[in-house]
Scaffold this active site. Structure first.
Site, PDB file in Angstrom:
ATOM      1  N   TYR A  43      39.150 -27.663 -32.465  1.00  0.00           N
ATOM      2  CA  TYR A  43      38.640 -28.082 -33.775  1.00  0.00           C
ATOM      3  C   TYR A  43      39.741 -28.686 -34.648  1.00  0.00           C
ATOM      4  CZ  TYR A  43      34.133 -26.323 -32.532  1.00  0.00           C
ATOM      5  OH  TYR A  43      32.932 -26.148 -31.881  1.00  0.00           O
ATOM      6  N   ASN A  91      25.804 -33.597 -37.558  1.00  0.00           N
ATOM      7  CA  ASN A  91      27.242 -33.893 -37.541  1.00  0.00           C
ATOM      8  C   ASN A  91      28.018 -32.929 -38.419  1.00  0.00           C
ATOM      9  OD1 ASN A  91      26.484 -35.966 -35.938  1.00  0.00           O
ATOM     10  ND2 ASN A  91      26.691 -37.549 -37.496  1.00  0.00           N
ATOM     11  N   VAL A  92      29.234 -32.632 -37.966  1.00  0.00           N
ATOM     12  CA  VAL A  92      30.079 -31.717 -38.733  1.00  0.00           C
ATOM     13  C   VAL A  92      31.111 -32.493 -39.560  1.00  0.00           C
ATOM     14  CG1 VAL A  92      29.729 -29.796 -37.140  1.00  0.00           C
ATOM     15  CG2 VAL A  92      31.643 -31.357 -36.751  1.00  0.00           C
ATOM     16  N   ASP A  93      31.073 -33.822 -39.449  1.00  0.00           N
ATOM     17  CA  ASP A  93      31.990 -34.629 -40.273  1.00  0.00           C
ATOM     18  C   ASP A  93      31.434 -34.752 -41.691  1.00  0.00           C
ATOM     19  OD1 ASP A  93      30.303 -37.050 -40.595  1.00  0.00           O
ATOM     20  OD2 ASP A  93      30.634 -37.353 -38.451  1.00  0.00           O
ATOM     21  N   HIS A 153      24.794 -27.986 -38.213  1.00  0.00           N
ATOM     22  CA  HIS A 153      25.762 -27.390 -37.284  1.00  0.00           C
ATOM     23  C   HIS A 153      27.111 -27.077 -37.918  1.00  0.00           C
ATOM     24  CE1 HIS A 153      23.257 -29.224 -33.756  1.00  0.00           C
ATOM     25  NE2 HIS A 153      22.719 -28.140 -34.255  1.00  0.00           N
ATOM     26  N   GLY A 159      21.061 -42.094 -34.070  1.00  0.00           N
ATOM     27  CA  GLY A 159      22.189 -41.698 -33.229  1.00  0.00           C
ATOM     28  C   GLY A 159      22.182 -40.275 -32.716  1.00  0.00           C
ATOM     29  N   THR A 160      21.038 -39.820 -32.245  1.00  0.00           N
ATOM     30  CA  THR A 160      21.025 -38.487 -31.626  1.00  0.00           C
ATOM     31  C   THR A 160      20.234 -38.525 -30.331  1.00  0.00           C
ATOM     32  OG1 THR A 160      20.277 -36.185 -31.800  1.00  0.00           O
ATOM     33  CG2 THR A 160      19.152 -37.783 -33.222  1.00  0.00           C
ATOM     34  N   SER A 161      20.750 -37.851 -29.299  1.00  0.00           N
ATOM     35  CA  SER A 161      20.060 -37.830 -28.008  1.00  0.00           C
ATOM     36  C   SER A 161      18.857 -36.908 -28.050  1.00  0.00           C
ATOM     37  CB  SER A 161      21.034 -37.371 -26.914  1.00  0.00           C
ATOM     38  OG  SER A 161      21.477 -36.049 -27.179  1.00  0.00           O
TER      39      SER A 161
HETATM   40  N1  APR Z   1      24.886 -46.080 -33.258  1.00  0.00           N
HETATM   41  C1  APR Z   1      23.764 -45.313 -33.093  1.00  0.00           C
HETATM   42  N2  APR Z   1      23.608 -44.475 -32.046  1.00  0.00           N
HETATM   43  C2  APR Z   1      24.591 -44.425 -31.132  1.00  0.00           C
HETATM   44  C3  APR Z   1      25.767 -45.195 -31.236  1.00  0.00           C
HETATM   45  C4  APR Z   1      25.891 -46.067 -32.360  1.00  0.00           C
HETATM   46  N3  APR Z   1      26.976 -46.834 -32.549  1.00  0.00           N
HETATM   47  N4  APR Z   1      26.551 -44.905 -30.170  1.00  0.00           N
HETATM   48  C5  APR Z   1      25.893 -43.986 -29.447  1.00  0.00           C
HETATM   49  N5  APR Z   1      24.704 -43.687 -30.006  1.00  0.00           N
HETATM   50  C6  APR Z   1      23.674 -42.719 -29.580  1.00  0.00           C
HETATM   51  C7  APR Z   1      23.583 -42.445 -28.086  1.00  0.00           C
HETATM   52  O1  APR Z   1      22.758 -43.408 -27.450  1.00  0.00           O
HETATM   53  C8  APR Z   1      22.959 -41.041 -28.066  1.00  0.00           C
HETATM   54  O2  APR Z   1      21.530 -41.097 -28.081  1.00  0.00           O
HETATM   55  O3  APR Z   1      24.013 -41.463 -30.145  1.00  0.00           O
HETATM   56  C9  APR Z   1      23.444 -40.407 -29.370  1.00  0.00           C
HETATM   57  C10 APR Z   1      24.514 -39.337 -29.182  1.00  0.00           C
HETATM   58  O4  APR Z   1      23.958 -38.234 -28.531  1.00  0.00           O
HETATM   59  P1  APR Z   1      24.811 -36.894 -28.326  1.00  0.00           P
HETATM   60  O5  APR Z   1      26.159 -37.231 -27.839  1.00  0.00           O
HETATM   61  O6  APR Z   1      23.987 -35.966 -27.497  1.00  0.00           O
HETATM   62  O7  APR Z   1      24.970 -36.326 -29.829  1.00  0.00           O
HETATM   63  P2  APR Z   1      23.963 -35.461 -30.707  1.00  0.00           P
HETATM   64  O8  APR Z   1      22.542 -35.787 -30.403  1.00  0.00           O
HETATM   65  O9  APR Z   1      24.412 -35.563 -32.109  1.00  0.00           O
HETATM   66  O10 APR Z   1      24.266 -33.989 -30.188  1.00  0.00           O
HETATM   67  C11 APR Z   1      23.653 -32.900 -30.804  1.00  0.00           C
HETATM   68  O11 APR Z   1      25.102 -31.450 -29.614  1.00  0.00           O
HETATM   69  O12 APR Z   1      27.082 -30.526 -28.804  1.00  0.00           O
HETATM   70  C12 APR Z   1      26.258 -30.663 -29.820  1.00  0.00           C
HETATM   71  O13 APR Z   1      26.657 -29.682 -31.823  1.00  0.00           O
HETATM   72  C13 APR Z   1      26.772 -30.916 -31.178  1.00  0.00           C
HETATM   73  O14 APR Z   1      25.551 -31.671 -33.106  1.00  0.00           O
HETATM   74  C14 APR Z   1      25.816 -31.930 -31.736  1.00  0.00           C
HETATM   75  C15 APR Z   1      24.581 -31.737 -30.879  1.00  0.00           C
END
Ligand code: APR
Length: 228
Positions: free
Chosen positions: A55, A89-91, A106, A172-174
């Site tokens: 961290y 996001n934690v930022d 988170h 931007g989240t999976s």
């Molecule tokens: N703009 C928008 N989306 C983007 C970009 C971009 N420039 N680059 C990548 N992405 C997308 C990817 O296609 C993906 O769908 O961002 C997503 C990132 O997914 P993850 O890496 O799984 O992140 P997230 O969904 O935030 O993860 C959730 O997992 O480990 C934990 O606690 C952590 O909060 C986090 C949680």
């Protein structure tokens, strides 16, 4: 007339253009680290220094990053809308871009909290948290992060916000981490949902979704045209 409420649900991709690594993409953080070794209560118990280092490194990097165009355009939505951000996001890039209402599901990287009393949370103006740094009661401080296997205390408030949304924006989240990803099941029927992500988030089909397969900055530019 009351402003319409936009709920923004953001993930790591939101901050990717600011230079912060996502988790699950190729080369992402969880390819370099084993989650259970750096982001779990067990890891903290067994190897606290390793957890601190992980961290600290991320916090140090955050001090060098700036909000990107996507964050700024989301802040700008407040000119016309009542905007509530629910972020994984934690930022602090939504804050620094000027958004005013942000719920961190988170935790927050720039905060530390007491291991003895979780109500004791401290802002950090420096990157390094050390073993031996203690709260006012003398107990070790830990990163103010929700680790895997821990409860998500802000979840109920987030559900309430999502239920009240007139428009939902997912950036931007999976959508692969629960309970956070489950939030979207609380969206009322027929509410417009915009998903900005160049990849393919695990979205359960719902009515009224518009996918914008772009990076956050470009997608937000397109959406801003539509919403103003
Ligand atoms: N703009 C928008 N989306 C983007 C970009 C971009 N420039 N680059 C990548 N992405 C997308 C990817 O296609 C993906 O769908 O961002 C997503 C990132 O997914 P993850 O890496 O799984 O992140 P997230 O969904 O935030 O993860 C959730 O997992 O480990 C934990 O606690 C952590 O909060 C986090 C949680």
């Amino acid at each position: 007339m009351d402003k319409q409420k936009i709920v923004v649900f953001s993930g790591a991709g939101m901050s990717a253009e600011s230079g912060i690594m996502t988790f699950r993409e190729m080369g992402g953080l969880w390819e370099q680290y084993d989650v259970t070794e750096v982001a779990s209560p067990i890891a903290w118990e067994n190897s606290p220094q390793l957890v601190m280092d992980f961290y600290n490194q991320r916090r140090k990097q955050l001090f060098e990053c700036e909000p990107n165009e996507g964050h700024l355009l989301i802040a700008k939505l407040e000119d016309k809308y009542d905007v509530e951000i629910v972020t994984q996001n934690v930022d602090d890039l939504h804050e620094r871009a000027g958004s005013s209402k942000i719920l961190h599901l988170h935790g927050e990287l720039k905060k530390a909290r007491s291991t003895a009393d979780e109500s004791l949370v401290y802002e950090m103006d420096h990157w390094e948290l050390k073993l031996g740094d203690v709260c006012e009661k003398g107990s070790q401080l830990r990163p103010h992060i929700v680790w895997f296997g821990e409860a998500v205390p802000a979840m109920d408030d987030a559900i309430e916000l999502v239920r009240q949304a007139d428009i939902v924006l997912v950036v931007g989240t999976s959508l692969s981490v629960y309970p956070a990803a489950g939030l979207l099941s609380y969206i009322e029927n027929n509410i417009p949902i915009y998903v900005i992500d160049p990849g393919s988030p695990a979205f359960t089909p719902k009515e009224n979704i518009t996918f914008i397969a772009e990076k956050a900055s470009v997608g937000m530019e397109q959406l801003t045209q539509k919403l103003f």
